[in-house]
Design a protein around this motif. Structure first.
Motif, PDB file in Angstrom:
ATOM      1  N   SER A   1       0.899   6.503  -6.736  1.00 39.70           N
ATOM      2  CA  SER A   1      -0.467   7.442  -7.206  1.00 39.70           C
ATOM      3  C   SER A   1       0.366   8.958  -7.084  1.00 39.70           C
ATOM      4  CB  SER A   1      -1.423   7.075  -6.049  1.00 39.70           C
ATOM      5  OG  SER A   1      -1.035   7.501  -4.707  1.00 39.70           O
TER       6      SER A   1
ATOM      7  N   ARG B   1       0.863  -1.146   0.151  1.00 39.20           N
ATOM      8  CA  ARG B   1       0.099  -0.060  -0.140  1.00 39.20           C
ATOM      9  C   ARG B   1       0.816   1.353   0.016  1.00 39.20           C
ATOM     10  NH1 ARG B   1      -3.253  -3.131   3.546  1.00 39.20           N
ATOM     11  NH2 ARG B   1      -2.351  -2.309   5.305  1.00 39.20           N
ATOM     12  N   SER B   2       2.050   1.167   0.852  1.00 35.87           N
ATOM     13  CA  SER B   2       2.951   2.517   0.853  1.00 35.87           C
ATOM     14  C   SER B   2       3.513   2.695  -0.520  1.00 35.87           C
ATOM     15  CB  SER B   2       3.974   2.195   1.817  1.00 35.87           C
ATOM     16  OG  SER B   2       4.953   3.310   1.916  1.00 35.87           O
TER      17      SER B   2
ATOM     18  N   ASP C   1       0.589   4.047  -2.687  1.00 33.83           N
ATOM     19  CA  ASP C   1       0.426   5.616  -2.416  1.00 33.83           C
ATOM     20  C   ASP C   1       1.517   6.594  -3.219  1.00 33.83           C
ATOM     21  OD1 ASP C   1      -1.560   5.016  -0.961  1.00 33.83           O
ATOM     22  OD2 ASP C   1      -0.592   5.012   1.045  1.00 33.83           O
TER      23      ASP C   1
END
Length: 403
Positions: free
Chosen positions: A266, A259-260, A263
């Protein structure tokens, strides 16, 4: 007279492109920039995802227990390979973690930041000492690929570390031999040296006499404890239970690492998307204006073709085909240029946004390139379809006497 079929239209479209090379080049460059940006963006997205998948698979752990406050350093080390070193008491914590419901295995690792041997690389790199008795991340690779355990004076290196089997590597005055090289992952493991933990303690002991600056590791301390969960165990619940039972630790899950990275990706894509949208709008506008002008120039030519027996579709087909051909050529040039430019600046981009990267399989890259070229060609055809439709509605005598 029968109007020639598609081969003739194709020759006509190619001839029309060469009629005004300056204008053709301008449009070609415009499409190339858009296609290159799109291809580079797609390549980044797939490459980052592929690297995270391969890296977490190689890591082989569901959780990492590290000292409180060391999560960010651990993430940077795992993703980018930037060396780090921190320590916590090991034995007591290791037993407490193994007692948590849902934990299948737990194994400690020791991180050491060292000045790299000139034989392999420049700058600093990270040594990772694993426990030969309990390890479940490095040993499976050794069994499958090296077919044996590491000797006391051997190390396993990441893919980016130079050298061939048998080359000497010097760490804190102690010499080791390169035993094998890991396959690339695109993550920090490519910049890491793995060796049994007893060898790390031996390096520390010898460094007092052999090294300019001795290696100091508190006795009985480790840097991280890797945890493998039982099938069906909930990673978040087990992580919360470990943090509840143990003071001064932070638990990192594989999902948090992914997820990091997502992120950070993104953020990069968010900065890239407005640029791409702007370029697409400019390119479409340029195409529409250009082919309206071209259509106006060729109105009489198309009227003559209609008068010679060509249908409306055949007469305007050269214009549409010209747009598709020009867009496809621009898309192909963009793919090649985008790949080359990204290759030059990949390291700067990945470091700036703390992203791993591993080129996806050739089939995926080919598919992405084909998609970019196809979309570029389709965009050119759609842009030319508007003036082409207008011309198709004109009667032959109207087109011939339009000027």
């Amino acid at each position: 007279m029968r109007f020639s079929e598609r081969p003739g239209i194709l020759r006509l479209a190619a001839r029309n492109l060469l009629r005004n090379p300056g204008r053709t080049l301008v449009v070609l460059l415009g499409v190339m920039v858009v296609a290159g940006t799109a291809f580079a963006g797609g390549l980044i997205g797939r490459g980052v995802s592929f690297a995270v998948s391969r890296g977490l698979e190689r890591l082989g752990a569901d959780l990492m227990v590290v000292p409180e406050g060391a999560a960010e350093k651990t993430h940077t080390a795992l993703v980018m390979g930037l060396p780090t070193a921190f320590y916590m008491e090991g034995a007591g914590r290791l037993e407490a973690i193994r007692a948590v419901e849902g934990v299948a295995a737990a194994s400690p690792q020791i991180f050491v930041e060292t000045l790299a041997s000139s034989a392999c690389c420049t700058g600093h790199l990270m040594l990772v000492g694993y426990d030969p008795e309990t390890d479940f991340t490095v040993k499976p690779w050794l069994r499958q690929n090296l077919k044996r355990e590491l000797a006391p004076d051997e190390v396993l290196v990441g893919n980016h570390i130079l050298g061939v089997t048998g080359d000497p590597l010097l760490f804190y005055g102690s010499t080791f031999r390169l035993a094998a090289r890991l396959d690339p992952t695109g993550m920090g493991m490519d910049e890491t040296v793995f060796l049994p933990a007893p060898a790390v303690w031996e390096i520390a002991e010898r460094s007092r006499e052999l090294a300019t600056e001795p290696l100091e590791i508190p006795q009985g301390h480790v840097s991280a404890i890797l945890v493998k969960l039982e099938d069906g165990a909930d990673a978040a619940q087990v992580a919360a239970e470990i943090e509840r039972r143990l003071d001064g630790v932070t638990v990192i899950t594989a999902g948090e690492i992914a997820r990091s990275v997502a992120d950070d990706l993104s953020v990069l894509m968010a900065s890239l998307l407005p640029v791409l949208i702007s370029l697409v709008l400019v390119a479409v506008l340029l195409f529409v204006i250009l082919f309206f002008a071209i259509a106006r120039e060729r109105t009489r030519e198309i009227g003559l073709l209609r008068a010679m027996g060509a249908t409306a579709g055949q007469a305007t087909g050269a214009l549409v085909l010209e747009a598709g051909l020009l867009s496809a050529l621009g898309g192909l040039a963009g793919v090649l240029a985008g790949s080359a430019v990204y290759g030059l600046f990949k390291e700067a981009i990945m470091v700036s946004y703390t992203l791993p990267f591993l080129y996806p399989p050739g089939a995926e890259q080919t598919l992405l390139a084909a998609a970019v070229v196809a979309v570029a060609a389709a965009g050119g055809v759609l842009a030319a379809a508007v003036p082409a439709r207008r011309l198709a509605r004109l009667e032959p005598h109207e087109a011939i006497h339009a000027h």
